[in-house]
Design a protein around this motif. Sequence first.
Motif, PDB file in Angstrom:
ATOM      1  N   THR A   6       0.840  -1.191   0.000  1.00  0.00           N
ATOM      2  CA  THR A   6       0.000   0.000   0.000  1.00  0.00           C
ATOM      3  C   THR A   6       0.880   1.249   0.000  1.00  0.00           C
ATOM      4  N   PRO A   7       0.310   2.380  -0.399  1.00  0.00           N
ATOM      5  CA  PRO A   7       1.065   3.634  -0.307  1.00  0.00           C
ATOM      6  C   PRO A   7       1.503   3.920   1.131  1.00  0.00           C
ATOM      7  N   ALA A  12       5.788   4.444   5.131  1.00  0.00           N
ATOM      8  CA  ALA A  12       6.377   4.022   6.410  1.00  0.00           C
ATOM      9  C   ALA A  12       7.807   3.512   6.202  1.00  0.00           C
ATOM     10  N   LEU A  13       8.047   2.792   5.115  1.00  0.00           N
ATOM     11  CA  LEU A  13       9.390   2.289   4.833  1.00  0.00           C
ATOM     12  C   LEU A  13      10.350   3.431   4.530  1.00  0.00           C
ATOM     13  N   GLN A  32      11.874   8.167  -4.252  1.00  0.00           N
ATOM     14  CA  GLN A  32      10.936   7.591  -5.223  1.00  0.00           C
ATOM     15  C   GLN A  32      10.762   6.100  -4.946  1.00  0.00           C
ATOM     16  N   ASP A  33       9.593   5.563  -5.269  1.00  0.00           N
ATOM     17  CA  ASP A  33       9.310   4.145  -5.026  1.00  0.00           C
ATOM     18  C   ASP A  33      10.282   3.227  -5.755  1.00  0.00           C
ATOM     19  N   ASP A  34      10.737   3.633  -6.957  1.00  0.00           N
ATOM     20  CA  ASP A  34      11.615   2.778  -7.751  1.00  0.00           C
ATOM     21  C   ASP A  34      13.073   3.245  -7.723  1.00  0.00           C
ATOM     22  N   GLN A  35      13.373   4.213  -6.867  1.00  0.00           N
ATOM     23  CA  GLN A  35      14.740   4.730  -6.742  1.00  0.00           C
ATOM     24  C   GLN A  35      15.666   3.682  -6.139  1.00  0.00           C
ATOM     25  N   ALA A  36      16.880   3.574  -6.676  1.00  0.00           N
ATOM     26  CA  ALA A  36      17.866   2.630  -6.149  1.00  0.00           C
ATOM     27  C   ALA A  36      18.242   3.016  -4.726  1.00  0.00           C
ATOM     28  N   LEU A  37      18.073   2.079  -3.796  1.00  0.00           N
ATOM     29  CA  LEU A  37      18.451   2.336  -2.409  1.00  0.00           C
ATOM     30  C   LEU A  37      19.935   2.075  -2.206  1.00  0.00           C
ATOM     31  N   ALA A  81       9.031  -3.295  -0.052  1.00  0.00           N
ATOM     32  CA  ALA A  81       7.615  -3.473   0.314  1.00  0.00           C
ATOM     33  C   ALA A  81       7.116  -4.834  -0.160  1.00  0.00           C
ATOM     34  N   ASP A  82       7.487  -5.227  -1.378  1.00  0.00           N
ATOM     35  CA  ASP A  82       7.072  -6.520  -1.914  1.00  0.00           C
ATOM     36  C   ASP A  82       7.640  -7.668  -1.083  1.00  0.00           C
ATOM     37  N   THR A  83       8.881  -7.548  -0.670  1.00  0.00           N
ATOM     38  CA  THR A  83       9.508  -8.572   0.169  1.00  0.00           C
ATOM     39  C   THR A  83       8.761  -8.724   1.478  1.00  0.00           C
TER      40      THR A  83
END
Length: 90
Positions: A6-7, A12-13, A32-37, A81-83
Amino acid sequence: MPDAVTPELKHALKQMIIDECDKDELSPTDIQDDQALLGGDLDLDSLDVLQICMAVKTQYGVRIEGNTAAQRALKSIDTLADTIVRQSTP
């Protein structure tokens, strides 16, 4: 425990990463959600990875163990988040 990405989980992450990695100059909207951590603009090091993995275990009950698993899970907020959702869903 979450049963879907969820958003709110992603937010939260992002906040958890900011808090755990002392990135107080950032806000969740800066990530960003798809930004390389790892290896990206956030400049996270191996200690940051360990702290994130420990925080995920504490907050979500999900263990991310081993270098390969950590690299896979911490590619981005999306993969983290998927993990969490995959490992916390029976």
